[in-house]
Enzyme design. Sequence first.
Site, PDB file in Angstrom:
ATOM      1  CG  ASN A  63      14.980 -25.734 -47.294  1.00 13.70           C
ATOM      2  OD1 ASN A  63      15.904 -25.401 -46.581  1.00 13.70           O
ATOM      3  ND2 ASN A  63      15.148 -26.128 -48.536  1.00 13.70           N
ATOM      4  CG  ASP A  64      13.885 -20.955 -47.221  1.00 20.58           C
ATOM      5  OD1 ASP A  64      14.942 -21.560 -47.464  1.00 20.58           O
ATOM      6  OD2 ASP A  64      13.153 -20.485 -48.085  1.00 20.58           O
TER       7      ASP A  64
END
Lengths: 492, 524
Positions: free
Chosen positions: A420-421
């Site tokens: 995600n990040d």
Amino acid sequence: MNEGMISEGLISDGLIGAAYVVAAVLFILALGGLSNQEKAKRAIWYGIVGMALAVAATIAATGDAAGIGQYVLIGLMVVAGGIAGWIVAKRVQMTQMPELVAGFHSLVGLAAVFIGINAHLEMVRALAAKSAGTAGELAGFAATIAKKTPVELSILKVELFLGILIGAITFTGSIIAYGKLSGKLSSAALTLPGRHLLNLVAIVACFALGYLYLDGAGLWTMLLVAIIAGAIGCHLILAIGGADMPVVVSMLNSYSGWAAAAIGFTLGNDLLIVTGALVGSSGAILSYIMCKGMNRSFISVILGGWGGESTSSEAVDGEMIEARADAVAAALQDADHVVIVPGYGMAVAQAQAAVSELTKRLRDQGKTVRFAIHPVAGRLPGHMNVLLAEAKVPYDIVLEMEEINEDFPQTDVVIVIGANDIVNPAAQDDPGSPIAGMPVLEVWKARQVFVCKRGRGTGYSGIENPLFFKDNTRMFYGDARASMDALLKELD
Amino acid sequence: MKVGAPKETAPGEARVALTPDSAGRLQKLGYECLVEAGAGAKASIPDSAYEAAGVTVVPTAAELWSQADIIVKVREPSEAEIAAAPDGKTLIGFVWPAANEDLLKKMQAKNMTVLAMDMVPRISRAQKMDALSSMANIAGYRAVVEAGNNFGRFFMGQMTAAGKVPPAKVLVVGAGVAGLAAIGTSVSLGAITLAFDVRPEVAEQIESMGAEFVFLDFEEKAKDGAETGGYAAPSSPEFREKQLEKFRELAPDVDIVITTALIPNRPAPELWTEDMVEAMKPGSVIVDLAAERGGNCTLTKADEKIVTDNGVTIVGYTDFPSRMATQASNLYATNVRHMLDDLTPDKDGRPVVNMDDDVIRGALVTHEGAITWPPPAPKVKAIAAAKPKKKEPEETAEEKSAREAKELKKSLNRTGLMLGIGSLLILGLGTVAPPSFMQHFIVFVLAVFVGYHVIWGVAHSLHTPLMAITNAISSIIIVGALLQIVSGSFLVMLLAALSVLMASVNIFGGFLVTRRMLAMFQRS
């Protein structure tokens, strides 16, 4: 060169020194060999031979002052420990590597504490014997201490204090890290009120006790230091969230090295110093690389949490569009260049074998398939590489961020699996985002992106990811492994 | 429901809106497919190919119109077709509603649902049904081929035994879809290709295709192409003058000119004037893709190929896609198929006209007895607004060297400071510590340096094995425990023995797990 050596051993001091030099060189070669995969397979033998040499030389050097019993005891312990280590090493899943490494660190930390306490006990004994005039009967380490001058003894005490302090932090910190990584403890960051002050007070208390100890106070100060340092280790790691774990594990790795080096000073043993310094700097560099991968300072990671930074991240408009396995399969059929971005979610779902199978199928169809690994993907430096290697993905198609980031515009399809990040464009576009400035994989530049994700939630950092709302992004919801299996069926 | 493709009635039209391939996909959506006999003949698709794909071949147009519920066409329907059409059919095809308002009214009277392929909004999601782009792509390619056909020389420069052949010089005016296709074709044939467009932001695309962007030195507040849906907007008179001046300068030099400049809903801008044609070398070729809208070249005659007095050929055909009917039919049929795909969300062979869908709403021109053209502005902008580019002030050589010198000085200062502090600390230590300690300290510092240099060389992919092996060797602490185990004190012995035990776990476990990991790394 090693004053820890004594002459009544089976071999001479010079020979032992030579053995230690050779062992140290072999350790350096073992680490240096990790510069590439093929060399590394040979290099590990340098490490094993070095260790065997060091242990054998030390046992030979201690002599037979305590009779045959000591060999039996050593043999027993080594065999028991060896068997335990063997079993653990054989059984461990590659996804469990982070907790295994953390667990191993705790053992080194505890051993350092024990040896430090032993050094104190021996020192007391040696000094008592010296004043009683029976120093000549002392054996091993105690005999060495008996020969020390008062200044050397003070330095010994400082070293001993440092060894115990670092050892205890490593011990409890590693146990907490083990708990968090294995899921036995919640991986969320614990934020006690006034936690920085708490740490500060504890550290000051440790140093005060250290001062008392130098001043002649007894064993209790060191035991107290061990306990307080243990508490610091616990609290420090409890305050660090899941995705910062790569830094923590590298840091503990570093600490276990410094603990060994401190003990080396205490015992006056150069081999311990050299090895400890090697391990310590290795861990420190890994921590640095991880921090750089997150664009955060080491201090802010260690002090834990995202530190209440103002999250003025822009609200994202647009909608997340879902895609099913058949759509992903169709896009893959049309693609020539595919890049897969794995993250911790792949490890959690144990999806690496399915991902490897997918890679193989696509490659058999003549497509170019590569993997893009962000430095902080997973919970351990290089975690993804090991998982993919275990699943038999050839390592030459697994690339680092710097190697592949330029290629995304020429990529047809990117599949993000459980990350995600590390693929969040806000890091580049939104200066108000908490992760602004963090280097990220520019997957959104590819023609099409599929994000394989369990649900709609935000990642560990709780930051909205604008990637999911881009026109060329489709969300492929579901458990990573189930999704990959569904995808494989569609490709048949 | 049944989808049917009649034979195109417009003279010279060779395309067909349904191919055996697209029919197969439509059948998967739940539609039954019909085609008029001979509809694909000019596009080299025999009726037998349709039959093989499970398409029913219907002998006449009248039968097809009555049997099919959805009619797919290429050209807008002729008056005769509309007059003969039964009520309440759905029609998909090019309609050009802006130019054909009468036709719209007639279709409305017949209660038809009409989706115009030319009205599909230019948003990313609708690219797969953007028939205008597919056709423009073909036109661009064909324009180069047509130019080559009328040009007496090679495109590529060659060195032959019979002498040197210079490469042809091609100028493409307008870098839209057709222009870019022309550029790509021309470059791949080996010609020196120049390209011009009024939108400076396409320079990058032009250069990426291997052509040279003709740069106009003109200061004007550039209009953002995104505001007009990615199309060009009319330019100011001053700009136009500058542009023509540039073309005049180029005219004697270029061998082939391909003009593709169109502005939505306006006659084609006049860019290649008579005096430029006169300045060109005999044997040069102009292909005017804007011929249908009056042409970019003053002398262009629509649907004709003319040769001027000074021997310049001007091609003004308007049916380039139809001249490549097989390719055009394939692409167009696929566009139509994608449109039906979006119209049939449940894949049950029943079209659903979703008025909330930007794409369908945009294409819909008549529905349920009402004219729904022009559509409201789409919710999604065609192309994200271009971000204003910040111009980095170019630094002069002196500034650069000054900056570098400053940086060097800063880094030297920092290194110097660190070294200074480090030396002072070590000196301070040396004054209080005994020599035995300093000896070990030297070893320690050197080992840190060695470690630092060795570890930076470790491959990133091997960081986990690195951690495992450092784990194993940090158990060298076992040496300390071994030295203590000979103690006379029981407690010391016990603690030392426990340390040996723990270190052993680590040594064996660490090395084994490292070996296990390294063995997994396999080359492909």
